[in-house]
Design an enzyme around this catalytic site. Structure first.
Site, PDB file in Angstrom:
ATOM      1  N   LYS A  89       0.823  -1.211   0.000  1.00  0.00           N
ATOM      2  CA  LYS A  89       0.000   0.000   0.000  1.00  0.00           C
ATOM      3  C   LYS A  89       0.869   1.279   0.000  1.00  0.00           C
ATOM      4  O   LYS A  89       2.093   1.191   0.137  1.00  0.00           O
ATOM      5  CB  LYS A  89      -0.939  -0.042   1.211  1.00  0.00           C
ATOM      6  CG  LYS A  89      -1.909  -1.233   1.195  1.00  0.00           C
ATOM      7  CD  LYS A  89      -2.866  -1.124   0.058  1.00  0.00           C
ATOM      8  CE  LYS A  89      -3.889  -2.230  -0.098  1.00  0.00           C
ATOM      9  NZ  LYS A  89      -3.788  -3.495   0.534  1.00  0.00           N
TER      10      LYS A  89
HETATM   11  C1  LIG Z   1      -9.618  -2.349  -1.432  1.00  0.00           C
HETATM   12  C2  LIG Z   1      -9.131  -3.028  -0.184  1.00  0.00           C
HETATM   13  N1  LIG Z   1      -9.879  -2.928   0.930  1.00  0.00           N
HETATM   14  C3  LIG Z   1      -9.480  -3.509   2.085  1.00  0.00           C
HETATM   15  C4  LIG Z   1      -8.321  -4.226   2.164  1.00  0.00           C
HETATM   16  C5  LIG Z   1      -7.949  -4.895   3.441  1.00  0.00           C
HETATM   17  O1  LIG Z   1      -6.782  -4.382   3.999  1.00  0.00           O
HETATM   18  P1  LIG Z   1      -5.846  -5.282   4.918  1.00  0.00           P
HETATM   19  O2  LIG Z   1      -5.104  -6.232   4.046  1.00  0.00           O
HETATM   20  O3  LIG Z   1      -4.930  -4.271   5.563  1.00  0.00           O
HETATM   21  O4  LIG Z   1      -6.711  -5.970   5.907  1.00  0.00           O
HETATM   22  C6  LIG Z   1      -7.518  -4.355   1.030  1.00  0.00           C
HETATM   23  C7  LIG Z   1      -6.265  -5.122   1.108  1.00  0.00           C
HETATM   24  O5  LIG Z   1      -5.668  -5.560   0.183  1.00  0.00           O
HETATM   25  C8  LIG Z   1      -7.926  -3.750  -0.169  1.00  0.00           C
HETATM   26  O6  LIG Z   1      -7.204  -3.860  -1.297  1.00  0.00           O
END
Ligand SMILES: Cc1ncc(COP(=O)(O)O)c(C=O)c1O
EC number: 2.6.1.92
Length: 374
Positions: A180
């Site tokens: 990210k």
């Molecule tokens: C669009 C989106 N929302 C939520 C998430 C969830 O984040 P995390 O992996 O930090 O739980 C991701 C993770 O890849 C994502 O791409």
């Protein structure tokens, strides 16, 4: 292999983490509020709640929004499953609106078609960092009295009409997973200007427990705390937040580098009939988390396999969420979003991250052009 995305960790990031490891607090210490303050100031909001990951951030936001049994929440199918799973966590029902064929983001016109008397909120996901059409989404939300949560997992630093993503809606969530815009290893955050949401988010992050005298029903003494709601242990550590603080100082540099890489890709593929490059909504700045192309006139699977064979770890973002077996088994067999499915059948994410070297990008460009004959 050249990956599609990766973290940028520098010596001062490592030192920031080491310092916390030598300090008194590994968790629930001062780095949490420091990181929250940096993100809140950056996006321009009053409140920020750092949390264990982007998924728990979405769960917390749905909880604070009061999503429960019988409530429908409209979101996009072209996203990571977490954007919709969070609705299920709270007992609600995710409803999928199709995407715009140009931006790949949720189409406001289809949101409006999917609204019922049970609709409670919209979760807008800024795919690849490209902001959604927020004015149109807010207009619909106002008309139907809906809450708007933005899943900004890809979009820390993205801008919509001169305002940072995070400052536009009721709540916005971020993810700090390694690929990210900035990373804390695992990590997430919810930002809001609403004090009521903020208090609920703080409770939810830590078992529903508070020591705040103003919130407790009684106080037996200085040791006292009360559980006011059913929360989770979704806390993030000071170790992670120290890394987050260090990374925040570099965010604008990372974003600038991503933009340079993107303009090089755009230029290289501009005359290529077999490749559709990303479209950008006017008056927006994308954080360019991903560089998604559509491969036309060629079998995407073959292009994917050939690129992987040549050491380029392309990826596909995303498989429409309702196509996953869990969703198919839970009432989504008849759901079809035509644009999302069409886009899914052509897309590939090319390598994009701040430390991607010029010669690596050149290799990606030549290889893609060779395979797609342009
Ligand atoms: C669009 C989106 N929302 C939520 C998430 C969830 O984040 P995390 O992996 O930090 O739980 C991701 C993770 O890849 C994502 O791409």
């Amino acid at each position: 292999m050249i990956p599609y995305g990766r973290q940028t960790i520098e010596e001062d990031d490592i030192q920031a983490v080491v310092e916390v490891l030598k300090s008194d607090y590994l968790t629930t210490g001062p780095k949490i509020a420091e990181f929250e303050g940096m993100v809140a100031d950056y996006v321009g909001v009053k409140y920020a709640v750092a949390i264990s990951n982007g998924t728990s951030a979405l769960h917390a936001a749905c909880f604070a929004a009061g999503i429960g049994k019988g409530d429908e929440v409209i979101t996009t199918p072209l996203t990571f499953a977490a954007s919709a799973n969070c609705v299920f966590y709270c007992g609600g029902t995710p409803v999928f609106a199709d995407v715009d064929p140009k931006t790949y983001n949720i189409d406001p016109a289809d949101i409006e078609r999917k609204i019922t008397s049970n609709t409670k909120a919209i979760i807008a996901v800024h795919l690849a960092g490209q902001p959604c059409d927020m004015d149109a989404i807010h207009k619909i939300a106002r008309k139907h009295n809906l809450l708007v949560i933005e899943d900004g997992a890809h979009a820390l630093g993205s801008e919509y009409k001169g305002k940072k993503v995070g400052s536009l809606s009721d709540m916005t969530t971020f993810s700090f997973h390694p690929v990210k815009p900035i990373t804390t290893g695992e990590g997430g955050m919810i930002v809001t200007d609403n004090e009521g949401f903020y208090q609920k988010l703080m409770l939810f992050r830590s078992h529903g427990i508070t020591r705040d005298e103003n919130l407790m029903t009684r106080n037996d003494g200085p040791w006292f705390y009360q559980q006011l709601d059913l929360g989770f242990n979704y806390r993030i550590t000071d170790i992670q937040c120290a890394l987050g603080c260090s990374q925040m100082k570099k965010l604008d540099r990372f974003l600038k580098r991503r933009k340079e890489i993107v303009s090089r890709y755009n230029k290289a593929f501009a005359d290529c009939e077999n490749i559709v490059t990303p479209y950008q909504l006017p008056d927006t700045e994308s954080g360019w988390h991903l560089y998604i192309i559509q491969v036309k006139n060629y079998d995407r699977r073959k292009v994917f396999e050939q690129l992987r064979k040549k050491g380029i770890a392309v990826n596909v973002h995303y498989i429409p969420v309702y196509m996953h077996p869990y969703y198919q088994e839970h009432g989504y067999k008849e759901v079809h979003c035509k644009n999302a499915e069409e886009i899914y059948s052509h897309i590939l994410s090319l390598p994009l991250y701040p430390t991607l070297k010029e010669e690596e990008q050149e290799y990606v460009i030549t290889t893609v052009k060779q395979i797609c004959e342009c």
